[in-house]
Design a protein around this motif. Structure first.
Motif, short mmCIF file in Angstrom:
data_model
loop_
_atom_site.label_atom_id
_atom_site.label_comp_id
_atom_site.label_asym_id
_atom_site.label_seq_id
_atom_site.Cartn_x
_atom_site.Cartn_y
_atom_site.Cartn_z
N LEU A 13 1.04 -1.31 0.20
CA LEU A 13 0.56 -0.08 -0.46
C LEU A 13 1.06 1.44 0.16
O LEU A 13 0.32 2.60 -0.29
N ARG A 14 2.14 1.49 -0.24
CA ARG A 14 3.14 2.43 0.20
C ARG A 14 3.27 2.90 -0.96
O ARG A 14 4.32 2.29 -1.81
N VAL A 15 2.30 3.54 -1.77
CA VAL A 15 3.08 3.74 -3.26
C VAL A 15 3.50 4.78 -3.70
O VAL A 15 3.65 5.25 -4.87
N ASP A 16 3.69 5.96 -2.57
CA ASP A 16 4.81 6.95 -3.01
C ASP A 16 5.44 6.83 -3.13
O ASP A 16 6.52 5.52 -3.68
N HIS A 17 6.30 8.19 -3.77
CA HIS A 17 7.98 8.18 -4.33
C HIS A 17 8.92 7.93 -3.63
O HIS A 17 10.70 7.91 -4.06
N HIS A 18 8.55 8.08 -2.52
CA HIS A 18 10.42 6.95 -1.47
C HIS A 18 10.80 6.62 -1.52
O HIS A 18 12.14 6.37 -1.83
N GLY A 19 9.82 5.16 -2.20
CA GLY A 19 10.85 4.31 -2.77
C GLY A 19 11.00 3.75 -4.10
O GLY A 19 12.68 3.01 -4.21
N TRP A 20 11.39 5.03 -4.43
CA TRP A 20 12.28 5.42 -5.69
C TRP A 20 13.41 6.09 -5.56
O TRP A 20 13.89 5.35 -5.98
N GLN A 21 12.77 7.11 -4.50
CA GLN A 21 14.68 7.43 -4.64
C GLN A 21 15.42 6.82 -3.91
O GLN A 21 16.60 6.87 -3.99
N ILE A 22 15.21 5.69 -2.62
CA ILE A 22 15.97 4.92 -3.01
C ILE A 22 16.61 4.41 -3.90
O ILE A 22 17.81 3.76 -3.51
N PHE A 23 15.58 3.46 -4.01
CA PHE A 23 16.21 2.65 -5.45
C PHE A 23 16.98 3.24 -6.75
O PHE A 23 17.74 2.28 -6.95
N LEU A 24 16.71 4.60 -7.35
CA LEU A 24 17.16 5.12 -7.57
C LEU A 24 18.60 5.40 -7.40
O LEU A 24 19.70 5.38 -7.90
N ALA A 25 18.88 6.06 -5.78
CA ALA A 25 20.12 5.53 -5.00
C ALA A 25 20.90 4.48 -5.59
O ALA A 25 22.50 5.31 -5.67
N MET A 26 20.34 3.66 -5.59
CA MET A 26 21.65 2.08 -5.37
C MET A 26 22.00 2.03 -7.07
O MET A 26 22.68 1.93 -7.14
N LEU A 27 20.89 2.20 -7.79
CA LEU A 27 21.32 2.43 -9.42
C LEU A 27 22.49 2.97 -9.91
O LEU A 27 23.12 2.76 -10.46
N ILE A 28 22.49 4.48 -9.09
CA ILE A 28 23.51 5.50 -8.91
C ILE A 28 24.78 4.89 -8.66
O ILE A 28 25.89 5.54 -9.48
N LEU A 29 24.80 4.29 -7.31
CA LEU A 29 25.88 4.29 -6.88
C LEU A 29 26.25 2.39 -7.25
O LEU A 29 27.93 2.36 -7.46
N TRP A 30 25.88 2.25 -8.61
CA TRP A 30 25.53 0.54 -8.64
C TRP A 30 26.99 0.69 -9.93
O TRP A 30 28.09 0.33 -9.95
N GLN A 31 26.24 1.70 -10.70
CA GLN A 31 27.42 2.77 -11.91
C GLN A 31 28.28 3.23 -11.37
O GLN A 31 29.56 2.80 -12.01
N ALA A 32 28.62 3.74 -9.84
CA ALA A 32 29.77 4.66 -9.82
C ALA A 32 30.81 3.31 -9.60
O ALA A 32 31.85 3.69 -9.26
N LEU A 33 30.06 1.77 -9.21
CA LEU A 33 30.78 0.66 -8.63
C LEU A 33 31.62 0.30 -9.91
O LEU A 33 32.37 -0.63 -9.87
N ARG A 34 30.79 0.12 -11.04
CA ARG A 34 31.42 -0.42 -11.70
C ARG A 34 32.86 -0.16 -12.53
O ARG A 34 33.00 1.26 -12.12
N PRO A 35 33.63 -0.79 -13.19
CA PRO A 35 34.38 -0.42 -13.84
C PRO A 35 34.32 1.15 -14.49
O PRO A 35 33.61 1.60 -15.51
N ALA A 36 35.20 1.82 -15.07
CA ALA A 36 35.30 2.58 -15.12
C ALA A 36 35.05 3.02 -16.84
O ALA A 36 35.66 2.64 -17.28
N SER A 37 33.87 3.52 -17.41
CA SER A 37 33.47 3.56 -18.35
C SER A 37 32.83 4.66 -18.82
O SER A 37 32.41 5.28 -18.23
N ARG A 38 32.50 5.04 -19.91
CA ARG A 38 31.54 6.30 -20.57
C ARG A 38 30.10 5.88 -20.75
O ARG A 38 29.56 6.86 -20.43
N GLY A 39 29.91 4.27 -21.01
CA GLY A 39 28.94 3.57 -19.71
C GLY A 39 28.03 3.76 -19.15
O GLY A 39 27.16 4.35 -18.67
N ALA A 40 29.37 3.33 -18.22
CA ALA A 40 29.03 3.34 -16.84
C ALA A 40 28.26 4.72 -16.02
O ALA A 40 27.19 5.40 -15.81
N GLY A 41 29.26 5.66 -16.65
CA GLY A 41 28.61 7.62 -16.44
C GLY A 41 27.42 7.57 -16.55
O GLY A 41 26.92 8.27 -16.07
N LEU A 42 27.94 6.91 -18.31
CA LEU A 42 26.25 8.23 -18.42
C LEU A 42 24.90 7.40 -18.15
O LEU A 42 24.10 7.81 -17.84
#
Length: 609
Positions: free
Chosen positions: A163-192
């Motif tokens: 029942l928790r359908v507001d945007h706060h879950g999205w904030q947490i999820f997208l923060a993790m996706l950003i960190l995931w790309q920051a931990l990947r081997p450096a490349s233009r694609g990871a940065g993009l």
């Protein structure tokens, strides 16, 4: 004959990937959650007003309101509605699920099913992202343990409950996706990809701006210190993804008007100017090919300053924050009571332990892992986690709801300590030491770590003990269910009209009834919010004038609601106190609902009667 068992064991071991473990843990836990939450799911007991308003937005979209039109026309109808600062990104999966299920189950049941199922599904996506992101750390065991640690982060899990359908879950999820790309081997694609995820985070909520800037800083620092081509590509990709993605997502979700408007509480032209300036400044710095780290740092700092000037120069008011323009009465009687948006020192002392303990433990673990790592690449990965955690922790000190992101980034440090303790415990020959060491490992789970710290501190410092809610509520009237089925049905039977109600009651009434509301707890409707509060705090004649000016024909209150209690205690002769005492002014008449409910309703008599 011995080869087959070895091959079978190797195949079995290979099957246990971090993602599969995350999904198994997720499934088991959510069976338990659904069983425990079933009464709330069946009764549609929404725990937050934003969930109610989110569903109102989705319903309007499915009823034919334009994709680019985010106005909530049933709030403040006297002024033509309220343009919400929310994003269709959050609406899309909810609306899509309802469209899919509606032909089979009908609209009401389809809504209920999606509201129950979507947040746990979103949590599953988060656990997969956690497993994929943290597998880039030197100790691969952390990727297996991290999803379990997430499930013991209360400030994260509460945002993914049914029942928790507001945007706060999205904030947490997208923060993790950003960190995931920051931990990947450096490349233009990871940065993009990291920049695009950061832009999506900003489209969902501008509160993500410090986080987007933090990861831009991490990418810039890596290139400034190393100066290699891969880190240069990551930095350029991130800035291009951030600037281009912000414009792309804004156009996709708000259309051309969204590109030209100026709002401080959501993506708009001033922010685009800042991102474009930052991207251009970064590209110019790279084109100059500075040879030394201090030169790169200096030039990149200039690009950051250029971005800040672009933002402040185009919209100086945004430097004061999105809530600076609130009427003082709204700030006093509403905004300061929204604890999740307040600094951490506004919380209760006991709650501060649960807010801070996981972050501190994660920082200790990440720092220890960084120091003990012999590989230069591994040290850079742990340094990335440390910087991300430090930035998220700083934000969480100022805005409590950001603690969830800080705890997310603290997980690898907590898991690093826990995995090492668990390995140490398994190597013990004697049972009792092994059990005690295993319990110590379990104490690194965020919830248990907080409890282990809160309990002894509460013994030593009584002020840190949890507040006895029974004592704290002794001066409040008996709690009543003001949104029970009977009361809602009685309101539904009344002809659709405009209701003036205490602010916290507004969004649930929008969700449950066909009526219009003068105000809900959403800050863009600041003038109507101020008028609503003044109605309940004012004397009879002033209140009547404001009610008629807003076009309200009904006043609805919940006697035991926190905000109504606050209003009636402010002044002994204000309208809220009169209504509570059952002595309404002459321009109001009671409306019997014919059922026993916590709601009380008064009709506004025609002018001059």
């Amino acid at each position: 004959m011995s080869v087959l068992p070895d091959r079978t064991a190797m195949s079995f071991e290979a099957w246990w990937t971090p993602v599969r473990v995350a999904l198994i843990v997720w499934f088991i836990v959510h069976v338990v959650i659904f069983v425990s939450q079933w009464p709330a799911i069946a009764a549609l007991r929404l725990a937050d007003t934003d969930d109610a308003m989110r569903m109102a937005q989705v319903r309007d979209l499915l009823a034919g309101q334009g994709w680019w039109d985010l106005t909530q026309y049933r709030v403040n109808p006297a002024d033509g509605g309220v343009l919400m600062h929310w994003s269709r990104i959050v609406d899309a999966p909810i609306a899509g699920g309802i469209l899919l299920l509606r032909p089979l189950f009908g609209q009401p049941l389809a809504e209920q099913m999606v509201m129950a199922i979507w947040p746990p599904l979103h949590l599953g996506a988060l656990l997969i992202a956690v497993a994929l992101g943290y597998r880039h750390l030197p100790d691969r065991r952390i990727a297996f343990a991290a999803p379990l640690y997430i499930l013991f982060c209360g400030y994260i899990m509460v945002q993914f409950r049914p029942l928790r359908v507001d945007h706060h879950g999205w904030q947490i999820f997208l923060a993790m996706l950003i960190l995931w790309q920051a931990l990947r081997p450096a490349s233009r694609g990871a940065g993009l990809l990291g920049g695009l995820f950061a832009a999506m985070l900003l489209a969902v909520s501008i509160e993500g701006l410090p986080l987007a800037a933090l990861f831009a800083g991490i990418a810039a620092l890596r290139w400034a210190l190393a100066g290699d081509a891969a880190d240069r590509g990551r930095l350029l990709g991130y800035m291009a993804g951030l600037a281009g993605g912000a414009i792309l997502f804004q156009f996709a979700t708000r259309g051309p008007p969204g590109l030209a408007g100026t709002w401080c509480d959501s993506l708009s032209a001033p922010y685009f100017a800042a991102f474009v300036a930052a991207a251009a400044g970064t590209a110019a710095t790279v084109a100059l090919r500075p040879a030394r780290p201090w030169q790169r740092l200096l030039l990149l700092s200039g690009a950051a300053a250029l971005a800040a000037l672009a933002l402040v120069g185009t919209a100086p008011e945004c430097a004061r924050g999105p809530f600076a323009a609130l009427d003082p009465i709204v700030e006093q009687y509403w905004y300061r009571r929204v604890l999740e948006g307040q600094p951490i020192w506004a919380s209760k002392p006991h709650d501060m332990i649960y807010l801070l303990a996981p972050t501190l433990l994660g920082a200790i673990g990440a720092l220890a892992a960084w120091r003990r790592c012999d590989d230069a690449g591994g040290r850079r990965q742990w340094a990335t986690v440390l910087i991300a955690l430090a930035g998220a922790a700083a934000v969480s000190l100022l805005v409590m709801r950001s603690a969830a992101t800080a705890h997310l980034f603290a997980v690898p440090g907590c898991a690093w300590i826990g995995v090492r303790l668990w390995t140490w415990a398994r190597g013990m020959a004697r049972a009792l030491p092994r059990i005690l060491a295993s319990l110590l490992a379990a104490a690194t789970l965020p919830l248990f770590a907080s409890m282990a710290l809160a309990l002894p501190l509460g013994w030593v410092f009584p002020a840190l003990k949890p507040v006895d809610e029974r004592t704290a509520a002794s001066d409040r009237p008996e709690r009543q269910n003001c949104l029970d089925a009977q009361g809602i049905a009685a309101l539904d039977r009344l002809p659709a009209t405009t209701i003036l109600a205490p602010i916290d009651l507004g969004a649930p009434l929008i969700f449950w009834t066909p009526h219009r509301l003068v105000a809900t707890p959403h800050h863009r409707n600041k003038a109507a919010m101020a008028d609503t509060i003044r109605v309940f705090l004012g004397d009879s004649s002033r209140a009547e004038a404001l009610v008629r000016a807003r076009g309200a024909t009904l006043i609805v209150v919940c006697r035991s609601a926190n905000d109504f209690t606050q209003y009636r205690k402010a002044r002994a002769d204000d309208l809220a106190a009169q209504l509570y005492a059952g002595k309404p002014p002459a321009w109001l008449e009671p409306v019997p609902l014919g059922v026993t409910t916590g709601l009380e309703v008064w009709r506004v008599r025609p002018a001059g009667s």
